[in-house]
Design an enzyme around this catalytic site. Sequence first.
Site, PDB file in Angstrom:
ATOM      1  CG  ASN A   9     -63.283  83.985  13.206  1.00 18.70           C
ATOM      2  OD1 ASN A   9     -62.613  84.774  13.878  1.00 18.70           O
ATOM      3  ND2 ASN A   9     -63.653  82.795  13.662  1.00 18.70           N
ATOM      4  CE  LYS A  11     -60.988  80.412  13.049  1.00 16.17           C
ATOM      5  NZ  LYS A  11     -60.973  78.948  12.945  1.00 16.17           N
ATOM      6  CG  HIS A  97     -65.657  80.106  16.557  1.00 17.33           C
ATOM      7  ND1 HIS A  97     -64.737  79.097  16.754  1.00 17.33           N
ATOM      8  CD2 HIS A  97     -65.670  80.347  15.226  1.00 17.33           C
ATOM      9  CE1 HIS A  97     -64.222  78.762  15.578  1.00 17.33           C
ATOM     10  NE2 HIS A  97     -64.769  79.501  14.634  1.00 17.33           N
ATOM     11  CD  GLU A  99     -61.155  78.155  16.438  1.00 14.10           C
ATOM     12  OE1 GLU A  99     -60.971  79.371  16.548  1.00 14.10           O
ATOM     13  OE2 GLU A  99     -61.036  77.550  15.358  1.00 14.10           O
ATOM     14  CD  GLU A 169     -67.896  78.486  11.833  1.00 12.58           C
ATOM     15  OE1 GLU A 169     -67.336  78.995  10.858  1.00 12.58           O
ATOM     16  OE2 GLU A 169     -67.433  78.556  12.986  1.00 12.58           O
ATOM     17  N   GLY A 175     -60.865  74.446   9.861  1.00 13.14           N
ATOM     18  CA  GLY A 175     -59.405  74.432   9.799  1.00 13.14           C
ATOM     19  C   GLY A 175     -58.806  73.108   9.360  1.00 13.14           C
ATOM     20  CB  SER A 215     -62.432  73.699   5.119  1.00 16.19           C
ATOM     21  OG  SER A 215     -61.649  73.264   6.216  1.00 16.19           O
TER      22      SER A 215
END
Length: 260
Positions: A9, A11, A97, A99, A169, A175, A215
């Site tokens: 991904n 991003k 996701h 985010e 996730e 991250g 991560s």
Amino acid sequence: MRTPLIVGNWKMNKTASEAATFVGELSQHLSPPPTGVELVVAPPFTALESVGRVLGSGSLIQLGAQNLFWETQGAYTGEISAPMLKDLGCRYVILGHSERRTLFGEQGDGIRRKIQAAFAHGLRPILCIGESLAQREAGSTNEVLTQQIHESVSGFSAENLTSLTIAYEPIWAIGTGRSATTEQAVAAHQTIRSVLAATASPVLAEGTRILYGGSVTAQNIASLLASNQVDGALIGGACLQVDSFATIAKLASITRSIGV
Ligand code: PGA
């Protein structure tokens, strides 16, 4: 037997030309191609075309998108539809996701409509779910995962659901450099599989790939994939360098073929 799936991904990273150079190098690094593993890159919308052109048809690396809008066409300024992605050669689409949920207000029912659009147009949705640190510390991880599955996955036909992938996730691992332990990932994956068995069917749950994301690196991929509950990974930061993505892909192939 579920074939492991490794998804990068990207991003909001890489211009169309940077992306084309990157996948050209990645393809070279992956020669000879790793076997027994499916590979997907999900660049930004603006780079899908250039990446698709470099990969060509029949490439080992497949194309995915990071989002879509559920309508097919019309007055939806700034949005991208499933047929548009399909036309560019996308096979997968990442949906829900964290985010998108936290920064852009996406929620269960809207994510469900996106999954429906993906099914309707022959794209394979990768639904992301996961708990926040506060939810984990409050002991509500299983409840959160169950609710996220119910909101976005109930009511679809078994035929549609066979193309669904779920990515677990945990938000606190994305991250942050703090991956879930293999035990934490396995426990969450077991929960997800049992909720799928109850919502859809045990056969479907057994066949559905559940990825871990948060991560993931070349250093921890082998131990995560060592459990047969973890069917691959959704990778952010570590997919942006050719070396680390190629290493992860090769380790995924080796780990599964020797059945660690
Ligand atoms: P990360 O991102 O690998 O950088 O933690 C994972 C993701 O957001 O899918």
